[in-house]
Design a protein around this motif. Sequence first.
Motif, mmCIF file in Angstrom:
data_model
loop_
_atom_site.group_PDB
_atom_site.id
_atom_site.type_symbol
_atom_site.label_atom_id
_atom_site.label_comp_id
_atom_site.label_asym_id
_atom_site.label_seq_id
_atom_site.Cartn_x
_atom_site.Cartn_y
_atom_site.Cartn_z
ATOM 1 N N PHE A 59 53.041 12.443 49.509
ATOM 2 C CA PHE A 59 52.583 12.638 48.141
ATOM 3 C C PHE A 59 52.422 14.122 47.820
ATOM 4 C CE2 PHE A 59 51.005 8.503 49.443
ATOM 5 C CZ PHE A 59 51.498 7.706 48.433
ATOM 6 N N THR A 60 52.419 14.398 46.542
ATOM 7 C CA THR A 60 52.155 15.753 46.067
ATOM 8 C C THR A 60 50.687 16.063 46.306
ATOM 9 O OG1 THR A 60 53.864 15.503 44.409
ATOM 10 C CG2 THR A 60 52.240 17.214 44.025
ATOM 11 N N ARG A 61 50.397 17.303 46.684
ATOM 12 C CA ARG A 61 49.026 17.709 46.992
ATOM 13 C C ARG A 61 48.592 18.786 46.009
ATOM 14 N NH1 ARG A 61 47.142 20.391 52.700
ATOM 15 N NH2 ARG A 61 44.914 20.173 52.370
ATOM 16 N N GLY A 62 47.493 18.538 45.326
ATOM 17 C CA GLY A 62 46.985 19.485 44.347
ATOM 18 C C GLY A 62 46.227 20.628 44.997
ATOM 19 N N PHE A 63 46.173 21.754 44.287
ATOM 20 C CA PHE A 63 45.402 22.893 44.756
ATOM 21 C C PHE A 63 45.005 23.771 43.598
ATOM 22 C CE2 PHE A 63 49.848 24.303 45.074
ATOM 23 C CZ PHE A 63 49.826 25.521 44.422
ATOM 24 N N ARG A 64 44.079 24.683 43.880
ATOM 25 C CA ARG A 64 43.696 25.718 42.926
ATOM 26 C C ARG A 64 44.104 27.046 43.533
ATOM 27 N NH1 ARG A 64 38.421 22.785 42.588
ATOM 28 N NH2 ARG A 64 38.624 21.491 40.748
ATOM 29 N N LEU A 65 44.735 27.873 42.717
ATOM 30 C CA LEU A 65 45.135 29.206 43.155
ATOM 31 C C LEU A 65 44.104 30.189 42.612
ATOM 32 C CD1 LEU A 65 47.323 30.873 44.610
ATOM 33 C CD2 LEU A 65 48.418 31.152 42.383
ATOM 34 N N HIS A 66 43.296 30.769 43.495
ATOM 35 C CA HIS A 66 42.261 31.726 43.109
ATOM 36 C C HIS A 66 42.885 33.116 43.129
ATOM 37 C CE1 HIS A 66 38.755 28.969 43.441
ATOM 38 N NE2 HIS A 66 39.597 28.317 44.231
ATOM 39 N N LEU A 67 43.015 33.719 41.950
ATOM 40 C CA LEU A 67 43.632 35.035 41.837
ATOM 41 C C LEU A 67 42.629 36.135 42.156
ATOM 42 C CD1 LEU A 67 45.699 34.517 38.573
ATOM 43 C CD2 LEU A 67 46.363 34.076 40.936
ATOM 44 N N ALA A 68 43.142 37.300 42.497
ATOM 45 C CA ALA A 68 42.292 38.445 42.854
ATOM 46 C C ALA A 68 41.399 38.862 41.688
ATOM 47 C CB ALA A 68 43.157 39.616 43.308
ATOM 48 N N ASP A 69 41.846 38.632 40.432
ATOM 49 C CA ASP A 69 41.042 39.031 39.271
ATOM 50 C C ASP A 69 39.996 37.992 38.878
ATOM 51 O OD1 ASP A 69 42.477 37.018 38.022
ATOM 52 O OD2 ASP A 69 43.536 38.345 36.636
ATOM 53 N N GLY A 70 39.882 36.901 39.665
ATOM 54 C CA GLY A 70 38.859 35.894 39.400
ATOM 55 C C GLY A 70 39.355 34.664 38.664
ATOM 56 N N ARG A 71 40.539 34.739 38.071
ATOM 57 C CA ARG A 71 41.071 33.563 37.388
ATOM 58 C C ARG A 71 41.459 32.502 38.418
ATOM 59 N NH1 ARG A 71 45.988 34.866 34.359
ATOM 60 N NH2 ARG A 71 46.239 36.456 35.967
ATOM 61 N N VAL A 72 41.445 31.244 37.967
ATOM 62 C CA VAL A 72 41.824 30.128 38.829
ATOM 63 C C VAL A 72 42.897 29.324 38.106
ATOM 64 C CG1 VAL A 72 41.022 28.064 40.035
ATOM 65 C CG2 VAL A 72 39.507 30.038 39.816
ATOM 66 N N LEU A 73 44.022 29.100 38.783
ATOM 67 C CA LEU A 73 45.140 28.360 38.213
ATOM 68 C C LEU A 73 45.318 27.038 38.957
ATOM 69 C CD1 LEU A 73 47.724 31.288 37.945
ATOM 70 C CD2 LEU A 73 46.070 30.533 36.221
ATOM 71 N N ASP A 74 45.728 25.997 38.242
ATOM 72 C CA ASP A 74 46.004 24.699 38.855
ATOM 73 C C ASP A 74 47.426 24.680 39.386
ATOM 74 O OD1 ASP A 74 43.499 23.634 38.157
ATOM 75 O OD2 ASP A 74 44.214 23.162 36.145
ATOM 76 N N GLY A 75 47.609 24.021 40.516
ATOM 77 C CA GLY A 75 48.939 23.938 41.093
ATOM 78 C C GLY A 75 49.117 22.680 41.910
ATOM 79 N N ALA A 76 50.345 22.500 42.383
ATOM 80 C CA ALA A 76 50.673 21.349 43.224
ATOM 81 C C ALA A 76 51.773 21.738 44.193
ATOM 82 C CB ALA A 76 51.120 20.169 42.362
ATOM 83 N N ALA A 77 51.685 21.184 45.388
ATOM 84 C CA ALA A 77 52.722 21.359 46.395
ATOM 85 C C ALA A 77 53.395 20.002 46.581
ATOM 86 C CB ALA A 77 52.116 21.845 47.707
ATOM 87 N N GLY A 116 53.942 36.267 45.532
ATOM 88 C CA GLY A 116 53.994 36.664 44.127
ATOM 89 C C GLY A 116 52.644 36.878 43.486
ATOM 90 N N TYR A 117 51.585 36.474 44.157
ATOM 91 C CA TYR A 117 50.220 36.630 43.639
ATOM 92 C C TYR A 117 49.408 37.399 44.682
ATOM 93 C CZ TYR A 117 51.230 33.123 40.061
ATOM 94 O OH TYR A 117 51.750 32.439 39.006
ATOM 95 N N HIS A 118 49.529 38.722 44.673
ATOM 96 C CA HIS A 118 48.868 39.566 45.675
ATOM 97 C C HIS A 118 47.365 39.328 45.676
ATOM 98 C CE1 HIS A 118 48.185 42.903 48.333
ATOM 99 N NE2 HIS A 118 47.264 43.359 47.505
ATOM 100 N N GLY A 119 46.812 39.058 46.844
ATOM 101 C CA GLY A 119 45.372 38.881 46.987
ATOM 102 C C GLY A 119 44.865 37.498 46.621
ATOM 103 N N ALA A 120 45.767 36.574 46.289
ATOM 104 C CA ALA A 120 45.345 35.226 45.901
ATOM 105 C C ALA A 120 45.098 34.381 47.143
ATOM 106 C CB ALA A 120 46.407 34.576 45.028
ATOM 107 N N ARG A 121 44.318 33.333 46.942
ATOM 108 C CA ARG A 121 44.099 32.364 48.018
ATOM 109 C C ARG A 121 44.182 30.963 47.427
ATOM 110 N NH1 ARG A 121 39.344 29.755 48.009
ATOM 111 N NH2 ARG A 121 37.689 30.595 46.686
ATOM 112 N N ILE A 122 44.484 30.003 48.284
ATOM 113 C CA ILE A 122 44.636 28.614 47.847
ATOM 114 C C ILE A 122 43.447 27.798 48.312
ATOM 115 C CG2 ILE A 122 45.955 26.500 48.230
ATOM 116 C CD1 ILE A 122 48.472 28.106 48.043
#
Length: 124
Positions: A4-22, A51-57
């Motif tokens: 199945f597809t697995r959801g995640f949040r991408l926490h950017l270095a500037d504090g924003r959080v983006l929704d994603g899926a693998a 592509g997102y320097h300093g980001a974490r999942i």
Amino acid sequence: MTAFTRGFRLHLADGRVLDGAAFPSGRTIVVDDPEFGLATVTTSVEVLLQGYHGARIEWDDEALLDGQPRPTADSITSDQLDALLLKAAALARVRAYLGARLDQVAVDPADLFNLCLLGARGAS
């Protein structure tokens, strides 16, 4: 390969959080701007992070519950499970009670919205 597809949040270095899926294929998608439908698609999580320097999942199963890691089936004691079941039963009784009362009362949703606005103003 996961099934199945697995959801995640991408926490950017500037504090924003983006929704994603693998996806099971390894490909990823991240919604950069939901208003305009802009997204980033990559061939892997590794390429995405390049592509997102300093980001974490934060994976969906790593999400916190009340500031604590989510309990797993193996980590919950019988006493904790009993307490959760009692809370669920109490909430079910409250829901049934309120549902029965709301069936007897006509409520304008606009009035509820206005009450919420007034409450929010008083709290700030």
